[in-house]
Enzyme design. Structure first.
Site, PDB file in Angstrom:
ATOM      1  N   CYS A  39       0.824  -1.215   0.000  1.00  0.00           N
ATOM      2  CA  CYS A  39       0.000   0.000   0.000  1.00  0.00           C
ATOM      3  C   CYS A  39       0.861   1.270   0.000  1.00  0.00           C
ATOM      4  CB  CYS A  39      -0.890  -0.025   1.239  1.00  0.00           C
ATOM      5  SG  CYS A  39      -1.825   1.488   1.463  1.00  0.00           S
ATOM      6  N   TYR A  47      -5.065   5.083  -9.420  1.00  0.00           N
ATOM      7  CA  TYR A  47      -6.235   4.303  -8.966  1.00  0.00           C
ATOM      8  C   TYR A  47      -7.483   4.697  -9.757  1.00  0.00           C
ATOM      9  CZ  TYR A  47      -3.741   2.365  -4.958  1.00  0.00           C
ATOM     10  OH  TYR A  47      -2.868   1.673  -4.160  1.00  0.00           O
TER      11      TYR A  47
HETATM   12  N1  LIG Z   1      -6.701   7.808   3.137  1.00  0.00           N
HETATM   13  C1  LIG Z   1      -6.056   6.649   3.469  1.00  0.00           C
HETATM   14  C2  LIG Z   1      -6.176   5.639   2.356  1.00  0.00           C
HETATM   15  C3  LIG Z   1      -5.729   4.289   2.779  1.00  0.00           C
HETATM   16  C4  LIG Z   1      -6.147   3.199   1.782  1.00  0.00           C
HETATM   17  O1  LIG Z   1      -6.964   3.410   0.877  1.00  0.00           O
HETATM   18  N2  LIG Z   1      -5.545   1.999   1.933  1.00  0.00           N
HETATM   19  C5  LIG Z   1      -5.899   0.891   1.079  1.00  0.00           C
HETATM   20  C6  LIG Z   1      -4.691   0.086   0.697  1.00  0.00           C
HETATM   21  S1  LIG Z   1      -3.600   0.895  -0.381  1.00  0.00           S
HETATM   22  C7  LIG Z   1      -6.786  -0.074   1.844  1.00  0.00           C
HETATM   23  O2  LIG Z   1      -6.520  -0.389   2.973  1.00  0.00           O
HETATM   24  N3  LIG Z   1      -7.825  -0.603   1.177  1.00  0.00           N
HETATM   25  C8  LIG Z   1      -8.691  -1.580   1.739  1.00  0.00           C
HETATM   26  C9  LIG Z   1     -10.109  -1.391   1.299  1.00  0.00           C
HETATM   27  O3  LIG Z   1     -10.354  -0.414   0.579  1.00  0.00           O
HETATM   28  O4  LIG Z   1     -10.949  -2.196   1.661  1.00  0.00           O
HETATM   29  C10 LIG Z   1      -4.605   6.984   3.795  1.00  0.00           C
HETATM   30  O5  LIG Z   1      -3.936   7.672   3.004  1.00  0.00           O
HETATM   31  O6  LIG Z   1      -4.164   6.593   4.854  1.00  0.00           O
END
Ligand SMILES: N[C@@H](CCC(=O)N[C@@H](CS)C(=O)NCC(=O)O)C(=O)O
Length: 317
Positions: A60, A191
């Site tokens: 990530c 994305y």
């Molecule tokens: N706004 C958050 C975004 C975090 C995020 O989107 N993480 C993704 C992985 S890259 C995630 O955990 N996705 C799991 C999901 O959407 O269910 C940050 O920058 O901390």
């Protein structure tokens, strides 16, 4: 994702979209900082640990921002890290024994969504990483990487006393505008391309990605860093996207006008950052490839490409 504290087994990586098929990222729900009392107690030597833990995934980019900041600021001994497996399971991020991840037996939870329901039994939303977890109060301090980097840099300054300042006051405005310029168009732009559900939404994102990469390539004609003449959080925010570009986004997200390797200045910039261990040791190519290519909606057969071989892989060994 969780709805009123209950995990929904039909996991959809596409997240939300607007009526034109554009990908919309969820905004982060927990936006607190580490208790000033704890920081003071650690600084004065009354207690030894901050009582916090960072949950991340190497795949990530947002989580990796926090890992790089933690390393650069000398916070590794104060903030333990748990690394989930690179593949998102039907129950979200989990500890399941993937090499390079934290062994499941060392963890009190199996799934990241357990942190969210422990913090808020009625939580509705995606259980994302990074999570800055309060091991004493059993709550999520913060789940927004942009905040976590600033907490590390600024709020924890009395703890680390680092010479590194990732967001110096004098550069703050420039840092914010650089971050803004690359966020929607590039960090999240890839994305938006990858998860677009209409041709028009994809085309728009693709164009934003390459307009920004071309602007950056020119920027590095006469700059060593993203902002000013020192390393800042903007470099971290740019690096994490560039490091994933050729190995994941170019193929899986169809941002394939050019690779970072085709841009001389951006390639040299990557090389410069990767000489710093904070950048190289927190870049796990195997996790990145395995993780992105395990997104079933984009790659139903789950085949992980072998290539590409990149010049900067040499820095990772
Ligand atoms: N706004 C958050 C975004 C975090 C995020 O989107 N993480 C993704 C992985 S890259 C995630 O955990 N996705 C799991 C999901 O959407 O269910 C940050 O920058 O901390």
């Amino acid at each position: 994702m969780l709805v009123n504290g209950v995990w929904q087994s039909k996991w959809d990586p596409v997240q939300k979209k607007d009526e034109q098929g554009r990908f919309i990222r969820q905004s982060s729900a927990f936006r607190h900082t580490i208790s000033p009392d704890r920081i003071a107690a650690v600084t004065s030597g009354d207690i030894e640990t901050l009582g916090v833990k960072l949950y991340v995934a190497y795949i990530c980019p947002w989580a990796t921002r926090t890992l790089i900041a933690r390393s650069l600021l000398g916070l590794e001994k104060y903030i333990p890290v748990s690394i989930v497996d690179p593949q998102l399971s039907d129950s979200g991020w989990r500890f399941h024994g993937y090499p390079g991840s934290t062994p499941a037996k060392q963890e009190s939870i199996t799934y990241i969504h357990q942190l969210y329901t422990e913090a808020d039994p009625d939580y509705t939303g995606r259980a994302t990483v990074p999570v800055l977890w309060d091991t004493e109060g059993h709550r999520i301090i913060n789940n927004e990487s942009a905040d976590i980097i600033r907490i590390f840099n600024h709020d924890l300054r009395p703890v680390h006393n680092s010479e590194v300042d990732l967001a110096p006051e004098l550069l703050l405005q420039e840092i914010d505008s650089f971050n803004e310029r690359i966020y929607d168009s590039l960090n999240n732009g890839v994305y938006r391309a990858g998860f677009a559900s209409t041709q028009a939404a994809y085309n728009e994102a693709y164009s934003d990605v390459f307009t920004t990469l071309e602007w950056l390539e020119k920027h590095f004609d006469n700059h060593r860093y993203a902002v000013g003449d020192q390393l800042t959080e903007s470099d971290i925010r740019l690096f994490v996207t560039l490091a994933r570009f050729d190995v994941a986004y170019y193929g899986l997200f169809k941002t394939n006008k050019a690779q970072i390797g085709d841009y001389a200045n951006l390639s040299a910039y990557m090389g410069r950052l990767l000489t710093l261990p904070a950048f190289s040791k927190n870049t796990n190519i195997d996790h990145i490839k395995t993780g992105y290519y395990s997104i079933k909606a984009l790659n139903p057969m789950g085949i992980v490409p072998e290539g590409p071989e990149l010049d900067w892989f040499g820095y990772l060994k």
